[in-house]
Every structure is written in C-alpha cells, then in structure tokens.
Scaffold this active site. Structure first.
Site, PDB file in Angstrom:
ATOM      1  N   HIS A 192       0.819  -1.206   0.000  1.00  0.00           N
ATOM      2  CA  HIS A 192       0.000   0.000   0.000  1.00  0.00           C
ATOM      3  C   HIS A 192       0.858   1.263   0.000  1.00  0.00           C
ATOM      4  CE1 HIS A 192      -3.471   2.580   0.930  1.00  0.00           C
ATOM      5  NE2 HIS A 192      -2.618   3.228   1.712  1.00  0.00           N
ATOM      6  N   HIS A 207       2.989   6.276  -2.119  1.00  0.00           N
ATOM      7  CA  HIS A 207       3.646   7.447  -1.534  1.00  0.00           C
ATOM      8  C   HIS A 207       5.161   7.422  -1.670  1.00  0.00           C
ATOM      9  CE1 HIS A 207      -0.004   8.998   0.319  1.00  0.00           C
ATOM     10  NE2 HIS A 207      -0.278   7.790   0.746  1.00  0.00           N
ATOM     11  N   LYS A 256      -5.072  10.562  -8.852  1.00  0.00           N
ATOM     12  CA  LYS A 256      -5.098  10.761  -7.402  1.00  0.00           C
ATOM     13  C   LYS A 256      -4.988  12.268  -7.159  1.00  0.00           C
ATOM     14  CE  LYS A 256      -3.327   9.176  -2.990  1.00  0.00           C
ATOM     15  NZ  LYS A 256      -2.362   8.345  -2.253  1.00  0.00           N
TER      16      LYS A 256
END
Length: 318
Positions: A192, A207, A256
């Site tokens: 993730h 990220h 995003k």
C-alpha cells in the site's frame, strides 16, 4: 490529504512458518559494524524530536539540484480539485539510477517493487524468491543507522524486543504480512505505502518517490502539478530542491487528487520513520516534523486483525 481508511478483515498468513524460519536464518548474518545511535532523554520524551533525529541519521539520502543526484522539474502548481494536467513534462528531470543498484538498501528495495499486483482484489501468492527478497531487505535496513536508532528507541521504551531476530520478525509481520482489502491476501502495508494500489478506479497509497520515478519513466504515471504546502512557508512556491512535495498524479489512467512524497530519502529512512511512529505514536494523533522548512505530519492508520496490530496506511501529510 484525503485518504480513506481502508476496510480490513483477518486472514491466515501465507507461508507463515516458512517466513519465520527463513527470517531466523537470515538474521544470523547481521553485521554490527558501527555502534548504534542512542536516543537522548529528550527524544524519548518527544516523538517529534526522535523523528528529527532520524532525518539527521539518513546518510543515504540523495542530494537535489542540477549538480546533485536528482533534479525535479516542478513546472506549474495545481489544486486538489484540479481537473487539468498542469505539468506537461515529467517531474523527474534527472535521477542517478546507478544508485538503485550500487547502494544495498536501494537495490533490495527495488527488487521488491515488481512483486505485487497493482490492482486490489487479486490474491498475492508470494513465491520463495519473493519471501527471500523480503528477508534480505529487512536484514539490510537493520544494519543502517536509522533502523538501529529505531530499534534502540523502541527497546528503551519497551515497545520492541531487544533481541534483533524478534525485532526483525516484528518488522516483517508489520510490513509484509498479507491481509484483505477486497479479497483475502490481496494487500499488505508495504504494498500500500510503497508500491501503491488501485481499488476500482481509485489510486490509494502510492507514496514512495522511487516507485513514482520508475512508473513515470515507464509511462505509467503522470505528474500533473505541485500543490503548495501549508506551514511556515505557506504560499511560497517550491524551488525543486525540496525533499518533501505534494502533487497531483495519475497512475495507469486513474487520477489521485493529491499525494505527498518524501523525495530523495533512502528506503530505510522512510520505513524507519513510519515504524517508529506506528509503535511509539498515539492512535489518532499525527507526529509533527519539519523537513526542509516545510511543516509536515506523519499519519499512520492502524487496524487490528487476529495477527495483531497492523498498518493500514502510512504517509507524510504536507
């Protein structure tokens, strides 16, 4: 930044016994070549000071700028609500990719990124080679100053075992134990936060700057413009030499609206920072830290399953 708290359900860990055996074997190869950094009383009492110390200990961080190891091409700013691509060129003008192979932690991290399905809903079935790569990565980062500091910090506060093998087992379980997002065993904390996921038409996680660079170079990710930070420099445009940046992106066709990245940092720093904040932080309370004059917060979402306390997501909020 908007980040939906994911729904998780417990599962039975894949190859759990094999994982533990291989981790125990690999841990015998640990090298302790230099003394571990010792947390000060002030750092033990203040997690933000400990996070600041970690930044100083990241001796593997890349230098930015035209004469540095990476260079950014920021172009124009955008907004979370923006619907137009305000940056027609890639974010990364230059990255010294030799470092991905020459520096052990970068090389071990790089080897992990191709192990996962980008879409949720497909069970991950780690092969023996993948499990071996996970253990090698943990071994390598545990021989760095940043992770040694985290281990010393957590064991001093009795939040982790002083035994290095047990600490590594905890790290492996925290970051690589699979759990359910849509179907059993389709994700984990590492996937993730560092590799990224697509849930339906929504990009979640994603990220890590190395992952974004690789995906951008391959044409699968698109930088759409930076988003101005809040804090002491609120309203001032970034210069392109920052180590922290928020921007809008598209990945495999899905946008995003905003994602925050620590850019140029080492893989061990980012994983150490999130590990420290997970174990030593308070539920629902972000850890404040200043990076390059930008006020940031480290945000961790936790959940429980039958295997224990787990990371749902971890990122820097700018």
């Amino acid at each position: 930044m908007p980040n939906h708290h994911p729904h998780h359900q417990p599962h039975h860990d894949v190859n759990k016994e094999t994982d533990q055996n291989q981790l125990a074997q690999s841990s015998q190869r640990v090298l302790q070549t230099v003394p571990s950094p010792t947390p000060t009383p002030e750092e033990l009492a203040n997690l933000s000071l400990a996070a600041r110390r970690l930044w100083a200990l990241d001796d593997n961080r890349l230098t930015p700028g035209p004469d540095g190891q990476f260079e950014l091409n920021l172009q124009h700013n955008t907004f979370v609500s923006g619907t137009v691509d305000n940056a027609k060129e890639p974010l990364f003008k230059h990255v010294n990719e030799d470092l991905f192979m020459d520096r052990p932690t970068f090389a071990k991290f790089h080897a992990l990124l191709s192990n996962y399905h980008c879409s949720d809903g497909i069970p991950e079935t780690p092969a023996a080679t993948q499990i071996k790569h996970e253990f090698e990565f943990i071994d390598t980062i545990c021989d760095t100053q940043v992770m040694r500091y985290v281990h010393a910090y957590l064991q001093t506060k009795r939040l982790a075992s002083s035994d290095l093998v047990q600490f590594k087992q905890a790290l492996h379980a925290l970051w690589f134990a699979l759990y359910k997002r849509i179907v059993p065993n389709d994700t984990c904390a590492f996937k993730h936060a560092f590799a990224g996921e697509i849930r339906g038409d929504e990009v979640i996680g994603f990220h890590n700057w190395i992952t974004f660079f690789i995906e951008e170079k391959a044409g699968r990710a698109d930088y759409r413009g930076f988003i101005l930070p809040r804090g002491k420099h609120h309203g001032s445009a970034p210069t392109g030499t920052e180590h922290v940046l928020s921007f809008q992106l598209a990945w495999r066709g899905d946008v995003k609206p905003v994602s925050s990245f620590l850019i140029g940092v080492s893989p061990e720093y980012e994983l150490a920072l999130y590990t420290l904040c997970f174990f030593a932080g308070e539920e629902g309370k972000n850890v404040c830290i200043e990076i390059d004059g930008v006020d940031c917060e480290i945000e961790i979402h936790r959940f429980w399953n039958h295997d224990g306390h787990r990371i749902g997501t971890a990122f820097v909020r700018v």
